[in-house]
Design a protein around this motif. Structure first.
Motif, mmCIF file in Angstrom:
data_model
loop_
_atom_site.group_PDB
_atom_site.id
_atom_site.type_symbol
_atom_site.label_atom_id
_atom_site.label_comp_id
_atom_site.label_asym_id
_atom_site.label_seq_id
_atom_site.Cartn_x
_atom_site.Cartn_y
_atom_site.Cartn_z
ATOM 1 N N ALA A 113 7.828 25.282 11.371
ATOM 2 C CA ALA A 113 6.364 25.350 11.338
ATOM 3 C C ALA A 113 5.753 23.954 11.212
ATOM 4 C CB ALA A 113 5.909 26.237 10.182
ATOM 5 N N VAL A 114 6.349 23.134 10.342
ATOM 6 C CA VAL A 114 5.865 21.757 10.172
ATOM 7 C C VAL A 114 6.044 20.974 11.467
ATOM 8 C CG1 VAL A 114 6.255 19.588 8.947
ATOM 9 C CG2 VAL A 114 6.290 21.745 7.681
ATOM 10 N N LYS A 115 7.199 21.141 12.114
ATOM 11 C CA LYS A 115 7.453 20.423 13.361
ATOM 12 C C LYS A 115 6.528 20.895 14.474
ATOM 13 C CE LYS A 115 12.227 19.069 12.454
ATOM 14 N NZ LYS A 115 13.644 19.135 12.893
ATOM 15 N N ALA A 116 6.137 22.172 14.447
ATOM 16 C CA ALA A 116 5.175 22.666 15.432
ATOM 17 C C ALA A 116 3.859 21.908 15.307
ATOM 18 C CB ALA A 116 4.951 24.163 15.243
ATOM 19 N N VAL A 117 3.421 21.683 14.066
ATOM 20 C CA VAL A 117 2.189 20.933 13.825
ATOM 21 C C VAL A 117 2.342 19.491 14.314
ATOM 22 C CG1 VAL A 117 0.616 20.053 12.057
ATOM 23 C CG2 VAL A 117 1.529 22.375 11.869
ATOM 24 N N ILE A 118 3.508 18.892 14.040
ATOM 25 C CA ILE A 118 3.763 17.509 14.473
ATOM 26 C C ILE A 118 3.675 17.403 15.991
ATOM 27 C CG2 ILE A 118 5.524 15.705 14.637
ATOM 28 C CD1 ILE A 118 6.481 16.569 11.842
ATOM 29 N N VAL A 162 6.097 13.547 -1.953
ATOM 30 C CA VAL A 162 6.648 14.584 -1.075
ATOM 31 C C VAL A 162 7.243 13.953 0.182
ATOM 32 C CG1 VAL A 162 6.061 16.550 0.399
ATOM 33 C CG2 VAL A 162 5.151 16.424 -1.921
ATOM 34 N N VAL A 163 6.505 13.020 0.787
ATOM 35 C CA VAL A 163 6.998 12.358 2.001
ATOM 36 C C VAL A 163 8.267 11.570 1.702
ATOM 37 C CG1 VAL A 163 6.457 10.605 3.741
ATOM 38 C CG2 VAL A 163 4.717 12.257 3.059
ATOM 39 N N LEU A 164 8.305 10.922 0.547
ATOM 40 C CA LEU A 164 9.508 10.174 0.164
ATOM 41 C C LEU A 164 10.701 11.111 0.012
ATOM 42 C CD1 LEU A 164 10.918 7.584 -0.737
ATOM 43 C CD2 LEU A 164 10.047 7.988 -3.053
ATOM 44 N N VAL A 165 10.487 12.260 -0.618
ATOM 45 C CA VAL A 165 11.559 13.246 -0.773
ATOM 46 C C VAL A 165 12.036 13.736 0.594
ATOM 47 C CG1 VAL A 165 12.123 15.549 -1.615
ATOM 48 C CG2 VAL A 165 10.868 13.976 -3.081
ATOM 49 N N VAL A 166 11.089 13.973 1.502
ATOM 50 C CA VAL A 166 11.446 14.403 2.859
ATOM 51 C C VAL A 166 12.330 13.347 3.529
ATOM 52 C CG1 VAL A 166 10.542 14.846 5.181
ATOM 53 C CG2 VAL A 166 9.431 15.876 3.189
ATOM 54 N N VAL A 171 17.751 11.558 5.264
ATOM 55 C CA VAL A 171 18.907 10.655 5.181
ATOM 56 C C VAL A 171 20.163 11.435 4.805
ATOM 57 C CG1 VAL A 171 19.926 8.748 3.884
ATOM 58 C CG2 VAL A 171 17.551 8.598 4.659
ATOM 59 N N TYR A 172 20.034 12.309 3.798
ATOM 60 C CA TYR A 172 21.177 13.111 3.354
ATOM 61 C C TYR A 172 21.680 14.009 4.476
ATOM 62 C CZ TYR A 172 23.742 16.827 0.971
ATOM 63 O OH TYR A 172 24.695 17.745 0.613
ATOM 64 N N GLU A 173 20.745 14.683 5.163
ATOM 65 C CA GLU A 173 21.140 15.589 6.238
ATOM 66 C C GLU A 173 21.785 14.832 7.392
ATOM 67 O OE1 GLU A 173 17.920 19.222 5.617
ATOM 68 O OE2 GLU A 173 17.599 17.749 7.208
ATOM 69 N N GLY A 174 21.289 13.612 7.638
ATOM 70 C CA GLY A 174 21.904 12.800 8.678
ATOM 71 C C GLY A 174 23.314 12.408 8.307
ATOM 72 N N TYR A 175 23.502 11.984 7.064
ATOM 73 C CA TYR A 175 24.833 11.575 6.597
ATOM 74 C C TYR A 175 25.814 12.735 6.642
ATOM 75 C CZ TYR A 175 28.517 9.946 3.471
ATOM 76 O OH TYR A 175 29.743 9.619 2.919
ATOM 77 N N LYS A 176 25.343 13.929 6.258
ATOM 78 C CA LYS A 176 26.195 15.114 6.222
ATOM 79 C C LYS A 176 26.275 15.841 7.575
ATOM 80 C CE LYS A 176 27.570 15.273 1.907
ATOM 81 N NZ LYS A 176 29.016 15.276 1.545
ATOM 82 N N GLN A 200 23.997 10.715 13.268
ATOM 83 C CA GLN A 200 24.006 10.201 11.899
ATOM 84 C C GLN A 200 23.125 8.961 11.767
ATOM 85 O OE1 GLN A 200 28.421 10.075 11.265
ATOM 86 N NE2 GLN A 200 27.937 11.046 9.317
ATOM 87 N N VAL A 201 23.376 7.977 12.630
ATOM 88 C CA VAL A 201 22.613 6.727 12.569
ATOM 89 C C VAL A 201 21.126 6.989 12.784
ATOM 90 C CG1 VAL A 201 22.234 4.490 13.676
ATOM 91 C CG2 VAL A 201 24.564 5.305 13.284
ATOM 92 N N GLY A 202 20.819 7.802 13.797
ATOM 93 C CA GLY A 202 19.423 8.070 14.131
ATOM 94 C C GLY A 202 18.682 8.824 13.046
ATOM 95 N N ASN A 203 19.290 9.869 12.507
ATOM 96 C CA ASN A 203 18.619 10.658 11.474
ATOM 97 C C ASN A 203 18.476 9.889 10.168
ATOM 98 O OD1 ASN A 203 18.073 13.763 12.137
ATOM 99 N ND2 ASN A 203 19.851 13.095 13.330
ATOM 100 N N ILE A 204 19.461 9.064 9.838
ATOM 101 C CA ILE A 204 19.356 8.238 8.629
ATOM 102 C C ILE A 204 18.210 7.245 8.780
ATOM 103 C CG2 ILE A 204 20.501 6.416 7.299
ATOM 104 C CD1 ILE A 204 23.123 7.946 7.700
ATOM 105 N N ALA A 205 18.137 6.589 9.962
ATOM 106 C CA ALA A 205 17.052 5.631 10.198
ATOM 107 C C ALA A 205 15.692 6.316 10.181
ATOM 108 C CB ALA A 205 17.268 4.918 11.537
ATOM 109 N N LYS A 206 15.633 7.510 10.759
ATOM 110 C CA LYS A 206 14.384 8.278 10.743
ATOM 111 C C LYS A 206 13.986 8.605 9.307
ATOM 112 C CE LYS A 206 11.189 11.058 12.598
ATOM 113 N NZ LYS A 206 10.063 10.570 13.413
ATOM 114 N N GLY A 207 14.955 8.974 8.487
ATOM 115 C CA GLY A 207 14.690 9.252 7.081
ATOM 116 C C GLY A 207 14.185 8.036 6.339
ATOM 117 N N VAL A 208 14.774 6.875 6.633
ATOM 118 C CA VAL A 208 14.327 5.629 6.002
ATOM 119 C C VAL A 208 12.881 5.336 6.380
ATOM 120 C CG1 VAL A 208 14.647 3.120 5.976
ATOM 121 C CG2 VAL A 208 16.632 4.624 5.813
ATOM 122 N N ALA A 209 12.544 5.510 7.670
ATOM 123 C CA ALA A 209 11.174 5.268 8.129
ATOM 124 C C ALA A 209 10.191 6.209 7.435
ATOM 125 C CB ALA A 209 11.093 5.429 9.643
ATOM 126 N N ILE A 210 10.563 7.481 7.308
ATOM 127 C CA ILE A 210 9.706 8.450 6.616
ATOM 128 C C ILE A 210 9.550 8.061 5.152
ATOM 129 C CG2 ILE A 210 9.538 10.848 5.828
ATOM 130 C CD1 ILE A 210 10.943 11.656 8.444
#
Length: 272
Positions: A113-118, A162-166, A171-176, A200-210
């Motif tokens: 739902a959140v991604k639909a809004v994005i 909240v954004v920091l937690v996201v 990052v965690y989901e990317g690593y795992k 892994q690399v992409g999702n971790i970097a995306k998490g860092v940016a968020i």
């Protein structure tokens, strides 16, 4: 009334599951990847002191608009984003039937739902840029508006948290390698290994940016300065201004490019 509602629900579900929409949704994921490739390139320019445009979605679309047939490409991206938004909305309502864990299913529905809004926001931004409209300043204006509300400073601080937690979760989901759960990964060992590493690399970097955006919001709340909460562009340029910041920004930029490449895989292998 119940029969009519059920019929309308079935019709909507059938339309959402149509093959053309699913193909278009893959195009939307591909468009998301292209956007991140451009953002990563703009971030590299900032790292090397050559950044003249915003290193975010607005800057990416503006850079694309300056290319030959740029407006046509932007409209194609906008259509792809709309299709992806409809697909994500369908996932939020009817999706993830393959998930046996109810809690995990609900979490994925909320995420969709959140991604639909994005995707809707991206579609509007791409369309406005293609038609010659501006796209910057929206987050700063929104943050300033929240500051004007009772308890606004706390709301902005909470949003930052909240954004920091996201970002940390990303990052965690990317690593795992959690992204593989919603993909029909290729059986070829080499192709799967490339997918996993890029993911892994992409999702971790995306998490860092968020996470950087979350920190920016939190700092803006603490200092009560809405002009400091201006999104990804300010976060990346703020990172570049720190000691060893350009090197860290290069790493993040390369990661964002990797996320863009991952989206190409995702467009092919995601369970749509």
């Amino acid at each position: 009334m119940t029969s009519a509602a059920r019929s309308a629900n079935d019709s909507a579900r059938q339309a959402a599951n149509s093959r053309p929409l699913k193909i278009a949704a893959r195009g939307g994921i591909l468009a998301y990847g292209i956007t991140h490739l451009i953002i990563g390139g703009l971030a590299l320019q900032v790292a090397f002191g050559q950044g003249g445009q915003q290193a975010d979605q607005t800057g990416a679309f503006q850079a694309l608009a300056q290319q030959p047939f740029g407006q046509v490409l932007l409209w194609l991206l906008a259509v792809g984003f709309v299709a992806a938004a409809l697909w994500r909305a369908e996932q939020a309502v009817w999706g993830f039937s393959y998930e046996s864990d109810r809690t995990k299913m609900i979490r994925k529905k909320v995420t969709s739902a959140v991604k639909a809004v994005i995707f809707v926001v991206l579609a509007v931004l791409a369309g406005r840029t293609a038609s010659g409209g501006g796209g910057g300043g929206g987050q700063q204006q929104a943050t300033a508006g929240v500051f004007g509300l009772p308890g606004g400073q706390w709301l902005v601080g909470l949003a930052g948290l909240v954004v920091l937690v996201v970002g940390v979760v990303k990052v965690y989901e990317g690593y795992k390698k959690k992204f593989l759960e919603d993909m029909s990964a290729p059986s070829d060992h080499r192709a799967r290994m490339v997918l996993e590493r890029v993911g892994q690399v992409g999702n971790i970097a995306k998490g860092v940016a968020i996470g950087l955006i979350g920190i920016l919001l939190a700092v803006a709340a603490i200092q009560r300065r809405p002009d400091e909460a201006t999104g990804l562009d300010a976060a990346l340029k703020g990172l570049a201004a720190q000691p060893y910041g350009p090197y860290l920004l290069i790493a993040v930029a390369v990661g964002l490019v990797a996320y863009g490449v991952f989206c190409f895989f995702d467009a092919r292998y995601h369970r749509v």
